[in-house]
Design a protein around this motif. Sequence first.
Motif, PDB file in Angstrom:
ATOM      1  N   THR A 202     -49.586  25.912  -2.723  1.00 44.29           N
ATOM      2  CA  THR A 202     -49.220  26.856  -1.661  1.00 44.29           C
ATOM      3  C   THR A 202     -47.837  27.442  -1.930  1.00 44.29           C
ATOM      4  O   THR A 202     -47.607  28.645  -1.721  1.00 44.29           O
ATOM      5  CB  THR A 202     -49.242  26.148  -0.299  1.00 44.29           C
ATOM      6  OG1 THR A 202     -50.568  25.687  -0.024  1.00 44.29           O
ATOM      7  CG2 THR A 202     -48.787  27.084   0.815  1.00 44.29           C
ATOM      8  N   SER A 203     -46.913  26.611  -2.391  1.00 45.93           N
ATOM      9  CA  SER A 203     -45.555  27.087  -2.686  1.00 45.93           C
ATOM     10  C   SER A 203     -45.566  28.203  -3.719  1.00 45.93           C
ATOM     11  O   SER A 203     -44.807  29.183  -3.597  1.00 45.93           O
ATOM     12  CB  SER A 203     -44.694  25.936  -3.210  1.00 45.93           C
ATOM     13  OG  SER A 203     -44.500  24.946  -2.232  1.00 45.93           O
ATOM     14  N   ILE A 204     -46.391  28.067  -4.729  1.00 49.00           N
ATOM     15  CA  ILE A 204     -46.457  29.110  -5.759  1.00 49.00           C
ATOM     16  C   ILE A 204     -46.978  30.406  -5.167  1.00 49.00           C
ATOM     17  O   ILE A 204     -46.469  31.495  -5.473  1.00 49.00           O
ATOM     18  CB  ILE A 204     -47.325  28.637  -6.935  1.00 49.00           C
ATOM     19  CG1 ILE A 204     -46.673  27.426  -7.603  1.00 49.00           C
ATOM     20  CG2 ILE A 204     -47.520  29.771  -7.951  1.00 49.00           C
ATOM     21  CD1 ILE A 204     -47.550  26.723  -8.606  1.00 49.00           C
ATOM     22  N   ARG A 205     -47.958  30.325  -4.301  1.00 51.93           N
ATOM     23  CA  ARG A 205     -48.487  31.531  -3.658  1.00 51.93           C
ATOM     24  C   ARG A 205     -47.438  32.206  -2.781  1.00 51.93           C
ATOM     25  O   ARG A 205     -47.437  33.438  -2.638  1.00 51.93           O
ATOM     26  CB  ARG A 205     -49.728  31.184  -2.832  1.00 51.93           C
ATOM     27  CG  ARG A 205     -50.914  30.705  -3.673  1.00 51.93           C
ATOM     28  CD  ARG A 205     -52.013  30.124  -2.808  1.00 51.93           C
ATOM     29  NE  ARG A 205     -52.563  31.112  -1.894  1.00 51.93           N
ATOM     30  CZ  ARG A 205     -53.273  30.810  -0.804  1.00 51.93           C
ATOM     31  NH1 ARG A 205     -53.492  29.538  -0.484  1.00 51.93           N
ATOM     32  NH2 ARG A 205     -53.748  31.767  -0.035  1.00 51.93           N
ATOM     33  N   ARG A 206     -46.542  31.428  -2.204  1.00 54.26           N
ATOM     34  CA  ARG A 206     -45.504  31.981  -1.326  1.00 54.26           C
ATOM     35  C   ARG A 206     -44.276  32.486  -2.096  1.00 54.26           C
ATOM     36  O   ARG A 206     -43.436  33.180  -1.526  1.00 54.26           O
ATOM     37  CB  ARG A 206     -45.027  30.918  -0.337  1.00 54.26           C
ATOM     38  CG  ARG A 206     -45.971  30.596   0.792  1.00 54.26           C
ATOM     39  CD  ARG A 206     -45.281  29.691   1.829  1.00 54.26           C
ATOM     40  NE  ARG A 206     -44.078  30.310   2.350  1.00 54.26           N
ATOM     41  CZ  ARG A 206     -44.033  31.092   3.437  1.00 54.26           C
ATOM     42  NH1 ARG A 206     -45.140  31.340   4.118  1.00 54.26           N
ATOM     43  NH2 ARG A 206     -42.890  31.610   3.844  1.00 54.26           N
ATOM     44  N   SER A 207     -44.163  32.138  -3.354  1.00 55.58           N
ATOM     45  CA  SER A 207     -42.935  32.400  -4.100  1.00 55.58           C
ATOM     46  C   SER A 207     -42.825  33.842  -4.566  1.00 55.58           C
ATOM     47  O   SER A 207     -43.792  34.612  -4.544  1.00 55.58           O
ATOM     48  CB  SER A 207     -42.855  31.454  -5.303  1.00 55.58           C
ATOM     49  OG  SER A 207     -42.733  30.122  -4.877  1.00 55.58           O
ATOM     50  N   HIS A 208     -41.632  34.193  -5.040  1.00 60.74           N
ATOM     51  CA  HIS A 208     -41.341  35.531  -5.532  1.00 60.74           C
ATOM     52  C   HIS A 208     -41.521  35.598  -7.046  1.00 60.74           C
ATOM     53  O   HIS A 208     -41.499  34.586  -7.733  1.00 60.74           O
ATOM     54  CB  HIS A 208     -39.893  35.919  -5.217  1.00 60.74           C
ATOM     55  CG  HIS A 208     -39.521  35.833  -3.778  1.00 60.74           C
ATOM     56  ND1 HIS A 208     -39.161  34.642  -3.163  1.00 60.74           N
ATOM     57  CD2 HIS A 208     -39.431  36.788  -2.820  1.00 60.74           C
ATOM     58  CE1 HIS A 208     -38.874  34.870  -1.894  1.00 60.74           C
ATOM     59  NE2 HIS A 208     -39.035  36.154  -1.659  1.00 60.74           N
TER      60      HIS A 208
END
Length: 253
Positions: free
Chosen positions: A213-219
Amino acid sequence: MPVTDDGGPGLLQAMATLDHRDARVRELMDDPGADPDALDRTYRRFGLVNRIVSRPAAVYEEWVRPRLATTHAARMLDIGAGGGDLPWRILQLARRDGLRLEVVAIDPDERAVRAASRFSDPRFHARAGNSADLVAEGETFDVVWSNHVLHHLTAAELGALLADTERLVAPGGIGVHGDIERGRGAYLAFWAATLPFAWNVFAGSFIRRDGLTSIRRSHTAPELAGAVPRGWRVKRGFPSRLELVWGSEIPDD
């Protein structure tokens, strides 16, 4: 969207969405009602993941060690420190080298502070709070750091964090916010690397689901560069890392 056994989206479906940042998805550990046992396991497993993903030894060598001395204690602030494993590791590296460092690890989540408090050292201070609290207290630090915080923030929250950082960095100091760079390579690598451990080392924790999920939210690097004020610079690192930097990269004599 099809889901995997851990409740997340299927690999191909998730990979197809990575051209754009998905700020709508939320990490399970951010839920105030998250299962406390799973949350505790997550904090305790972070050290394993961060040794590879966040590379505290590399953070220490590039950003922290150049600002340390044997004669006086430098101060490091970790904002959003979670379970505290990364700043704790950096403190141990400084001790190994005979250099003096004091660490303040803050997090707005009391659950994270309780987890970080398992580390006991007179130079390691875990407390509840945020960057604005320390600005109000007139604190300054030789190194202001955060790890995997940026992808949690709205645009307004990012701006506030960077403004606070500029106030918290002491003369000759550095502010660095490390995060993941979103991309298919990063997503696939984390998905594959954590799969063998999903039913043993990471079982009963949020590590695998929240990491994806963090990767999907990242820039991406261009997205982050376009979102920050003048004076901040974006550096790429390994593996799939971004570092948002403020201040002097070479300490004053």
